[in-house]
Design a protein around this motif. Structure first.
Motif, PDB file in Angstrom:
ATOM      1  N   SER A 110     -17.408  -4.284  -0.231  1.00  0.00           N
ATOM      2  CA  SER A 110     -18.042  -4.681  -1.490  1.00  0.00           C
ATOM      3  C   SER A 110     -19.528  -4.341  -1.469  1.00  0.00           C
ATOM      4  CB  SER A 110     -17.833  -6.188  -1.731  1.00  0.00           C
ATOM      5  OG  SER A 110     -18.293  -6.930  -0.633  1.00  0.00           O
ATOM      6  N   ILE A 154     -15.048  -1.081  -3.245  1.00  0.00           N
ATOM      7  CA  ILE A 154     -14.496   0.273  -3.232  1.00  0.00           C
ATOM      8  C   ILE A 154     -13.773   0.527  -1.916  1.00  0.00           C
ATOM      9  CG2 ILE A 154     -16.648   1.277  -2.318  1.00  0.00           C
ATOM     10  CD1 ILE A 154     -15.980   3.749  -4.157  1.00  0.00           C
ATOM     11  N   SER A 155     -12.622   1.166  -2.024  1.00  0.00           N
ATOM     12  CA  SER A 155     -11.915   1.616  -0.837  1.00  0.00           C
ATOM     13  C   SER A 155     -12.417   3.012  -0.490  1.00  0.00           C
ATOM     14  CB  SER A 155     -10.402   1.665  -1.091  1.00  0.00           C
ATOM     15  OG  SER A 155      -9.836   0.395  -0.904  1.00  0.00           O
ATOM     16  N   GLU A 182      -8.266   3.859   5.648  1.00  0.00           N
ATOM     17  CA  GLU A 182      -8.812   3.247   4.439  1.00  0.00           C
ATOM     18  C   GLU A 182      -9.593   1.995   4.803  1.00  0.00           C
ATOM     19  OE1 GLU A 182      -7.355   1.188   0.212  1.00  0.00           O
ATOM     20  OE2 GLU A 182      -5.876   2.093   1.569  1.00  0.00           O
ATOM     21  N   LYS A 239     -11.618  -0.861  -6.174  1.00  0.00           N
ATOM     22  CA  LYS A 239     -10.471  -1.681  -5.787  1.00  0.00           C
ATOM     23  C   LYS A 239     -10.865  -3.150  -5.760  1.00  0.00           C
ATOM     24  CE  LYS A 239      -6.803  -1.839  -2.297  1.00  0.00           C
ATOM     25  NZ  LYS A 239      -6.303  -1.259  -1.017  1.00  0.00           N
ATOM     26  N   PHE A 290     -12.193  -1.081   3.093  1.00  0.00           N
ATOM     27  CA  PHE A 290     -12.704  -1.699   1.865  1.00  0.00           C
ATOM     28  C   PHE A 290     -14.073  -2.306   2.116  1.00  0.00           C
ATOM     29  CE2 PHE A 290     -13.442  -5.486  -0.700  1.00  0.00           C
ATOM     30  CZ  PHE A 290     -13.291  -4.975  -1.983  1.00  0.00           C
ATOM     31  N   GLU A 330     -12.180   4.854  -4.198  1.00  0.00           N
ATOM     32  CA  GLU A 330     -11.685   4.372  -5.484  1.00  0.00           C
ATOM     33  C   GLU A 330     -11.990   2.878  -5.614  1.00  0.00           C
ATOM     34  OE1 GLU A 330      -7.023   3.420  -4.471  1.00  0.00           O
ATOM     35  OE2 GLU A 330      -7.532   5.488  -5.032  1.00  0.00           O
ATOM     36  N   SER A 353     -10.031  -6.619  -3.862  1.00  0.00           N
ATOM     37  CA  SER A 353      -9.460  -7.062  -2.590  1.00  0.00           C
ATOM     38  C   SER A 353      -9.421  -8.590  -2.556  1.00  0.00           C
ATOM     39  CB  SER A 353     -10.301  -6.538  -1.422  1.00  0.00           C
ATOM     40  OG  SER A 353      -9.837  -7.062  -0.196  1.00  0.00           O
ATOM     41  N   THR A 400       0.824  -1.204   0.000  1.00  0.00           N
ATOM     42  CA  THR A 400       0.000   0.000   0.000  1.00  0.00           C
ATOM     43  C   THR A 400       0.859   1.255   0.000  1.00  0.00           C
ATOM     44  OG1 THR A 400      -0.090  -0.114   2.416  1.00  0.00           O
ATOM     45  CG2 THR A 400      -1.891  -1.129   1.193  1.00  0.00           C
TER      46      THR A 400
END
Length: 923
Positions: free
Chosen positions: A305, A284-285, A301, A449, A303, A447, A451, A176
């Motif tokens: 879904s 999305i993060s 941050e 992302k 995450f 954004e 995972s 990261t």
């Protein structure tokens, strides 16, 4: 003549060994590589549950040889690791001794069963000649990084060159972190600073992490070695502990591990296990502001879904190994709490979660503060490092919220329409999700992302019996031992018991690396100039088992781990057979290791296994007795719910040898077997002490195992082999019932009798009748089909049917019986070798090809299908019994009568009930 299996088996065991019948080498033949997941050699030897997979693979190996393939069927021993070390501790012997003793026992049992292993290729993962290459591979992994742009591992030297020449920006594609520096800046970094950056790229790296620590075993455990918060081996408590550990960056290969499943032939359930273990999520993060910034850190941050659930968020959880966990707790308490040990499982007396004293601001609700907790509540399920708590819609979050009294908010009504928000009211889930994502991205606080749930594998073990990690520390910087000095041999020490969380290698007097003389020297000589301390942790057992299938191809090569020509010939494993319990850990590790070796150019295949077959379990009735908790008293099981129902009981497994008829415990034998209970009181029921019988997995820990030696001694190895294959489909679990073995024994005796008349071997040279030829050739064809689909139980059924038919016909003709012996040979090698020899053959039956059926004698059974149109009969059509459903549908849809009846109508559906009816629906 009676079938004397003891005499016959002994004779052919000697013959096979003397003539090296199962020896394999490269040739011009087509290759077929069949492999069992190799065993660790425990002290008790094999039980009949273990034998299921070995016999199945042997049946198929013998069949493929008969088909004309050059078959590689090797065996070895997974001899490093915790099981071997614990057994050595229990017996008071050194692992070196117990491994050799136990493996000799395994080899003896396997040979008795008639397994056609090529023992010339036998290997031990604990042999320095083997683990020399395991150490070499670790060094290569240490000296590699993963380039996300090309999706492959590359030498770390190439990365350093990129750092030197790349200019202003070099974006870290592995972590990261984003490093931004020019070449001058990189050159100004000192060694420690450079190594710190490189550790974020190396595929093998050191870092502090929260691990599963088992004090009783004195070692770190992987997640798959823990069941219900206790070690799978021994049942000891497991705790979370922060330790400096070696890791392997398996997460870099997550996407390739998923894509590779498309090229493996295996069950959907196995693929699902692998998918879930890797755990790919597209979401999305979200970057949330922290109320109380920690130095320069002012956001967190997260995450998700399910961004449409954002209005139901009421808390945030960081796992103990989250990069922010220590800092945020230090910020609150002035010390790092998670350096202390704490229980690993939520059902133990555990601190459920620690409130950090900090909050994150909700991205859509002004001034709404979301509390941040640190907890191991979710990490035991291998979840991500940070969790958005949405207790209104997630069961685990709800449990956590209820425990800590956190608010639970519902944001969707019964019609799944969004509520409780000004701009989502009335939207369905899909619409709400799209709108939330768009707003987060436009506001630059989110954004898209991908995972993955898979985590980097911890590679250090604080125990003795494992491969030494070939690393020394020069001014605290890890350095690889020179390759030409491998192997770093595990020193033989008397006291190899773990202690205080430190590896036993800490106590070795000569465990320092002399950089000038390139050798191991006394620790006294450590001066941090020329002599440096060596790594004292050892590798996990999965290191050696992640590539053993490659070494089998070239087991005696001292120059490299595999010769290119041999690897090009054998390529990869065509059929891999093993238990479903290895469907995640071992298969993930082996596939990763293989892909790495491919990336660096040492092998040529992306996946190690073409087809994977998981055998089912053999179930056995265990025996359980009841002990009153807190008292030295046992009660008969039938009294549990009667006058003694007010007691609390502990169930204790009892060895089956202590059970008499009618599920009665032999108390005197039990007291001798378990002397700690010699003075116990036994409360009887109707003058006897009864136990409970429970059908479950055959396991040494449940004392319900059956020794194959006893079965082979009583019935013969061929009977044992056929019985195991006849129990049911290979991939299903099935109960062991010895009384049913007599049916197999009778079949073998009847088969033997076909070749003997008045106790004398007699085979006729007369030509067979058409009826006899039809029986033979239809059986050959059916068995070929069944063998290809691994349906060994039905293959045996066909052999039984044919034997019965020939017995009724009193057929003893060579042209029928010779191919019959070849048909049974994969299942019953001893009786087939004996009869083959009696029929005048000079070589082992294993060198002869499988019989081929003659279509002339195949009578195809027909099935007549009535063809219905919207439920009304129109015509009928005959098909061969074995015609596939796809072929039937295709022929019916293209049939002239079908086209005539449909004409301008629209076909809706064709319903086919196999072997019964076809109904065509139209409008």
């Amino acid at each position: 003549m009676k079938y004397n299996f003891r005499q016959i088996e002994k004779r052919w065991q000697i013959y096979w060994k003397k003539h090296n019948v199962f020896y394999t080498k490269e040739s011009k033949k087509r290759k077929y590589y069949i492999l069992n997941m190799f065993p660790y050699p425990s002290g008790t030897g094999l039980h009949v549950g273990h034998c299921l997979g070995y016999i199945a693979s042997d049946v198929y190996a013998r069949y493929k040889r008969a088909e004309g393939y050059n078959v590689l069927n090797p065996i070895g021993f997974d001899s490093f690791g915790l099981p071997a070390e614990q057994y050595a501790i229990q017996t008071g012997k050194h692992p070196c001794e117990t491994i050799l003793e136990n493996s000799r026992r395994y080899e003896e049992q396997m040979n008795k069963i008639g397994l056609s292993f090529d023992w010339n290729r036998k290997l031990y993962t604990s042999n320095p000649n083997y683990y020399r290459w395991t150490q070499w591979m670790f060094i290569q992994i240490f000296n590699s990084w993963y380039d996300k742009n090309t999706e492959q591992a590359k030498p770390i030297d190439l990365l350093i060159k990129e750092f030197n020449k790349n200019g202003n920006n070099f974006i870290n594609t592995n972590t990261t972190s984003n490093y931004k520096f020019d070449s001058k800046t990189w050159n100004k970094f000192n060694l420690h600073e450079k190594e710190s950056i490189l550790l974020d790229y190396r595929l093998a790296f050191l870092c502090n992490n929260i691990v599963n620590w088992c004090p009783d075993l004195g070692t770190v455990l992987a997640n798959d070695e823990i069941k219900n918060g206790k070690s799978e081996r021994g049942g000891y408590p497991v705790y979370k502990k922060k330790m400096l550990q070696w890791h392997i960056r398996i997460s870099a290969y997550a996407e390739r591990l998923i894509k590779g499943l498309n090229f493996i032939d295996c069950s959907q359930s196995l693929k699902k296990l692998q998918y879930n273990w890797i755990g790919k999520s597209i979401g999305i993060s979200i970057f949330l502001k922290i109320v109380y910034p920690i130095g320069e850190i002012n956001q967190i941050e997260l995450f998700t879904s399910h961004p449409e659930m954002i209005f139901g968020m009421t808390f945030i959880i960081l796992s103990p190994d989250h990069p922010l966990a220590d800092k945020i707790l230090h910020h609150k308490n002035g010390f790092t709490y998670f350096t202390q040990e704490f229980p690993a499982y939520k059902n133990t007396k555990n601190i459920y979660g620690i409130f950090t004293g900090n909050y994150a601001l909700h991205p859509f609700i002004s001034n709404k503060r979301i509390p941040i907790y640190v907890s191991n509540f979710f990490t035991i399920n291998n979840k991500t490092q940070s969790i958005i708590g949405i207790p209104g819609y997630e069961e685990e979050s709800r449990k956590f919220a209820k425990k800590l009294g956190i608010e639970i908010i519902k944001i969707l009504d019964v019609n799944e329409k969004c509520m409780n928000s000004n701009f989502l009211n009335g939207l369905n889930i899909k619409e709400a999700k799209e709108k939330i994502i768009k707003i987060l991205i436009n506001n630059k606080i989110g954004e898209i992302k991908i995972s993955y749930k898979i985590r980097d594998a911890i590679f250090s073990r604080q125990r003795y019996w494992g491969e030494p990690i070939p690393i020394y520390f020069k001014n605290k910087i890890p350095k690889a031992i020179p390759i030409d000095k491998l192997p770093i041999v595990l020193p033989k020490i008397e006291n190899f018991h773990p202690k205080d969380g430190k590896s036993p290698l800490v106590r070795v007097q000569n465990w320092a690396w002399d950089e000038r003389n390139m050798k191991i020297v006394s620790n006294i000589l450590i001066d941090h100039k020329y002599v440096f301390p060596m790594e004292t942790s050892t590798m996990p057992s999965w290191a050696g088992s992640s590539w053993y299938f490659l070494r089998y191809m070239d087991v005696d090569n001292n120059q490299f781990f595999i010769d290119k020509k041999k690897e090009n010939y054998w390529k990869n494993v065509d059929l891999y057979i093993g238990g479903a319990e290895h469907s995640t850990g071992h298969l993930i590790y082996a596939r990763f290791w293989h892909k790495f070796l491919l990336d660096r150019g040492w092998i040529n295949t992306e996946e190690p296994f073409k087809k994977i077959l998981n055998q089912g379990m053999i179930l056995s009735y265990s025996a359980i007795i009841l002990k009153v908790i807190g008292e030295n008293t046992f009660i008969s099981y039938g009294l549990k719910n009667k006058k003694h129902a007010y007691f609390s009981f502990q169930e204790i497994y009892v060895d089956l040898s202590l059970i008499k008829k009618n599920n009665e415990l032999d108390i005197n034998k039990f007291k001798k077997y378990r002397p700690e209970f010699y003075s116990s009181v036994f409360i009887l029921e109707r003058g006897s002490f009864f136990c409970k019988r429970k059908l479950e997995k055959m396991s040494k820990s449940k004392y319900n195992v059956i020794n194959p030696d006893d079965i082979c001694e009583k019935y013969g190895s061929d009977v044992f082999r056929i019985y195991e294959m006849f129990l049911g489909p290979i991939n299903q679990s099935k109960p062991w019932e010895e009384k049913k073995i007599n049916g197999i024994k009778n079949f073998i005796n009847k088969f033997w009798s076909l070749f003997h008349k008045n106790k004398i071997f007699k085979v006729s040279e007369m030509n067979p009748t058409v009826q006899e030829l039809k029986i033979l050739h239809s059986t050959i064809k059916k068995i070929q089909n069944k063998m290809q689909s691994f349906s060994w139980n039905t293959s045996i059924s066909l052999l039984m049917i044919m034997t019965n038919q020939l017995t009724v016909l009193k057929c003893n003709k060579r042209k029928i019986l010779e191919p019959l012996v070849q048909l049974i040979a994969p299942f019953a090698p001893y009786i087939s070798e004996e009869l083959w020899c009696k029929m005048g053959k000079k070589k082992s039956i294993i060198f002869y090809n499988f019989p081929v059926f003659n279509p002339k004698y195949i009578v195809e059974k027909k099935i007549t299908y009535p063809i219905m149109f919207n439920g009304k009969f129109k015509f009928s059509e005959k098909f061969n019994y074995n015609t596939s459903i796809g072929e039937i549908k295709n022929k019916i849809l293209n049939h002239p009568k079908t086209k005539f009846f449909l004409k301008e109508k629209t076909l809706q559906k064709l319903i086919l009930i196999p072997k019964k009816i076809i109904n065509i629906l139209f409008k």
